[in-house]
Design a protein around this motif. Structure first.
Motif, PDB file in Angstrom:
ATOM      1  N   UNK A   8       8.120  -5.558  17.507  1.00  0.00           N
ATOM      2  CA  UNK A   8       8.157  -6.001  16.107  1.00  0.00           C
ATOM      3  C   UNK A   8       6.775  -5.972  15.456  1.00  0.00           C
ATOM      4  N   UNK A   9       5.990  -4.970  15.761  1.00  0.00           N
ATOM      5  CA  UNK A   9       4.604  -4.928  15.292  1.00  0.00           C
ATOM      6  C   UNK A   9       4.540  -4.470  13.823  1.00  0.00           C
ATOM      7  N   UNK A  10       3.805  -5.240  13.032  1.00  0.00           N
ATOM      8  CA  UNK A  10       3.673  -4.953  11.597  1.00  0.00           C
ATOM      9  C   UNK A  10       2.197  -4.865  11.232  1.00  0.00           C
ATOM     10  N   UNK A  11       1.859  -3.836  10.451  1.00  0.00           N
ATOM     11  CA  UNK A  11       0.528  -3.788   9.843  1.00  0.00           C
ATOM     12  C   UNK A  11       0.633  -3.209   8.440  1.00  0.00           C
ATOM     13  N   UNK A  20       0.913  -1.510   1.517  1.00  0.00           N
ATOM     14  CA  UNK A  20       1.551  -0.362   2.180  1.00  0.00           C
ATOM     15  C   UNK A  20       1.824  -0.767   3.624  1.00  0.00           C
ATOM     16  N   UNK A  21       3.109  -0.909   3.956  1.00  0.00           N
ATOM     17  CA  UNK A  21       3.456  -1.295   5.332  1.00  0.00           C
ATOM     18  C   UNK A  21       3.416  -0.042   6.211  1.00  0.00           C
ATOM     19  N   UNK A  22       2.203   0.275   6.669  1.00  0.00           N
ATOM     20  CA  UNK A  22       1.988   1.503   7.437  1.00  0.00           C
ATOM     21  C   UNK A  22       2.745   1.457   8.761  1.00  0.00           C
ATOM     22  N   UNK A  23       2.784   0.281   9.376  1.00  0.00           N
ATOM     23  CA  UNK A  23       3.557   0.070  10.606  1.00  0.00           C
ATOM     24  C   UNK A  23       4.488  -1.095  10.306  1.00  0.00           C
ATOM     25  N   UNK A  24       5.802  -0.826  10.379  1.00  0.00           N
ATOM     26  CA  UNK A  24       6.751  -1.750   9.760  1.00  0.00           C
ATOM     27  C   UNK A  24       7.813  -2.243  10.746  1.00  0.00           C
ATOM     28  N   UNK A  25       7.364  -2.949  11.783  1.00  0.00           N
ATOM     29  CA  UNK A  25       8.316  -3.489  12.752  1.00  0.00           C
ATOM     30  C   UNK A  25       8.576  -2.509  13.876  1.00  0.00           C
ATOM     31  N   UNK A  61       1.974  -9.180  12.341  1.00  0.00           N
ATOM     32  CA  UNK A  61       3.117  -9.804  13.016  1.00  0.00           C
ATOM     33  C   UNK A  61       3.429  -8.972  14.242  1.00  0.00           C
ATOM     34  N   UNK A  62       4.134  -9.588  15.181  1.00  0.00           N
ATOM     35  CA  UNK A  62       4.548  -8.882  16.383  1.00  0.00           C
ATOM     36  C   UNK A  62       3.559  -9.048  17.521  1.00  0.00           C
ATOM     37  N   UNK A 218       8.349   6.608   8.222  1.00  0.00           N
ATOM     38  CA  UNK A 218       8.041   5.507   7.302  1.00  0.00           C
ATOM     39  C   UNK A 218       7.704   4.191   7.996  1.00  0.00           C
ATOM     40  N   UNK A 219       6.840   4.251   8.993  1.00  0.00           N
ATOM     41  CA  UNK A 219       6.391   3.027   9.644  1.00  0.00           C
ATOM     42  C   UNK A 219       7.310   2.486  10.722  1.00  0.00           C
ATOM     43  N   UNK A 220       8.455   3.184  10.957  1.00  0.00           N
ATOM     44  CA  UNK A 220       9.397   2.742  11.993  1.00  0.00           C
ATOM     45  C   UNK A 220       9.451   3.759  13.127  1.00  0.00           C
ATOM     46  N   UNK A 221       9.680   3.271  14.334  1.00  0.00           N
ATOM     47  CA  UNK A 221      10.057   4.170  15.431  1.00  0.00           C
ATOM     48  C   UNK A 221      11.576   4.197  15.432  1.00  0.00           C
ATOM     49  N   UNK A 222      12.174   5.359  15.139  1.00  0.00           N
ATOM     50  CA  UNK A 222      13.626   5.392  14.975  1.00  0.00           C
ATOM     51  C   UNK A 222      14.365   5.927  16.193  1.00  0.00           C
ATOM     52  N   UNK A 223      13.658   6.566  17.113  1.00  0.00           N
ATOM     53  CA  UNK A 223      14.311   7.021  18.343  1.00  0.00           C
ATOM     54  C   UNK A 223      13.248   7.259  19.404  1.00  0.00           C
TER      55      UNK A 223
END
Ligand code: ADP
Ligand code: MG
Length: 355
Positions: A8-11, A20-25, A61-62, A218-223
């Motif tokens: 759940x890392x956020x930056x 700008x949520x460059x890293x979004x969970x 966060x995270x 977009x800041x998410x790891x999707x797979x």
């Protein structure tokens, strides 16, 4: 060598409405000793993610763990030098005024650097990255780009880091050098059992070098999957098109088959009956000279194979097929097409994969 785990890392850069949520969970597990590629287009947050793992940035966060130790989390941030991370930046990696030996020895403890043990370590690292030992006395400007990247990796590995982070390490190299340098680097990492994370926008690089690939959007790891599993079953058609190229066509699923305008194919995985979209890899589309079903719009010849852009007749969707280079049909000709399955079916409304 450490296992690395992000939860759940956020930056975000900036504040409030401008943030700008460059890293979004981001959730990501990098197994100990594995080579993980983080693959995504420019601007999706790859460098930010790497800088968070290195400790140059602290997440808002995270939690980030190296093995069982929290290196970044609520109320706790371990500084970079205590994380024992080797970082290979995109370019400008070497100190231009130091020779190769001094560059490689840079991260070693001061007393070791000038000693016989330090010199041995430098020689060992040159062997590892497959550079002649005589190169120790050279200046960085006397090396090619690929050789410089190998020295940068040798410098990152010399102090036996717990994890090596590589930021688009081969993107400044030309195509053939990129392949040979990439293989040498992957081999050196594997030989030392080093846990490594490489970020890249190059799907070929990710698929061919890494043990597992984490796709970022977009800041998410999707797979996150092994290369073959990612190619075989992308989480949505957009990931499929990004990783390896694909045509997405409308289809109807009934039981274990999908039927579309120019044929049908078995399903690779169960899907609900009804309207669907199927992902067709270029090598799954067969081109026959016999019957007519499509017009050849464009042919890109690569030698070993060719990408053929087809238009379903009379004015259907465009498809891309990949055929052996010397078998490619002429632009403007009319051909028959078929599909060799199995295919992956998705709902007509695509899940974005982004929470
Ligand atoms: P990538 O490495 O995948 O190209 P980055 O991690 O560099 O992506 O950037 C992710 C997002 O964060 C982009 O939208 C970028 O513009 C923004 N960003 C990166 N660095 C900064 C910064 N120092 N200040 C403000 N925004 C930034
Ligand atoms: Mg970047």
């Amino acid at each position: 060598m450490s296992r690395v785990e992000l939860a759940e890392v956020v930056y975000a850069f900036g504040h409030g409405a401008d943030a700008v949520r460059a890293v979004d969970g981001v959730d990501l597990v990098v197994p100990e000793g594995s080579f993980t590629a983080v693959l995504g287009p420019s601007g999706c947050g790859k460098t930010t993610l790497l800088r968070l793992v290195a400790g140059f940035l602290a997440p808002q966060a995270g939690t980030i763990r190296f093995d069982d130790a929290v290196v970044a989390g609520p109320g706790r941030v371990v500084p970079p030098q205590q994380r024992r991370v080797g970082y290979v930046p995109q370019e400008g990696a070497l100190f231009p005024h130091l020779d190769v030996a001094a560059n490689i020895g840079f991260g070693l403890p001061k007393q070791q650097r000038a000693s016989a043990a330090g010199r041995d370590r430098v020689a060992e690292m040159l062997d590892l990255v497959e550079l002649p030992r005589e190169y120790a006395a050279r200046s960085p400007h006397e090396l090619s780009g690929g050789q410089q990247q190998r020295v940068a990796l040798a410098r990152a590995l010399a102090p036996e880091p717990s994890v090596v982070l590589l930021d688009e390490p081969f993107s400044s190299l030309d195509a053939s050098l990129r392949t040979t340098t990439g293989r040498a680097v992957a081999h050196a990492l594997q030989a030392t059992g080093t846990t490594a994370v490489m970020v890249t926008h190059d799907q070929d690089e990710a698929l061919s070098l890494a043990d597992q690939v984490a796709v970022m959007r977009l800041g998410h790891v999707i797979q996150t999957d092994a290369p073959r599993d990612l190619y075989r079953a992308p989480v949505d058609p957009e990931v499929g098109a990004f990783v390896g190229g694909a045509t997405v066509v409308e289809a109807r699923v009934e039981g274990d088959r999908a039927t579309f305008a120019f044929g049908s194919a078995p399903l690779a995985a169960p899907a609900p009956d009804g309207e669907a979209r199927v992902l067709l890899r270029p090598e799954q589309i067969l081109v026959h000279r016999s019957e007519v079903g499509a017009r050849v719009e464009q042919v890109h010849f690569y030698g070993h194979d060719a990408a053929v852009r087809l238009r379903l007749l009379p004015d259907g969707p465009a498809l891309v097929a990949r055929v052996p280079g010397l078998d490619a049909p002429e632009p403007g000709s009319e051909v028959g097409i078929g599909v060799t399955g199995p295919v992956v079916a998705y709902p007509t409304t695509s899940p974005t994969g982004v929470r």
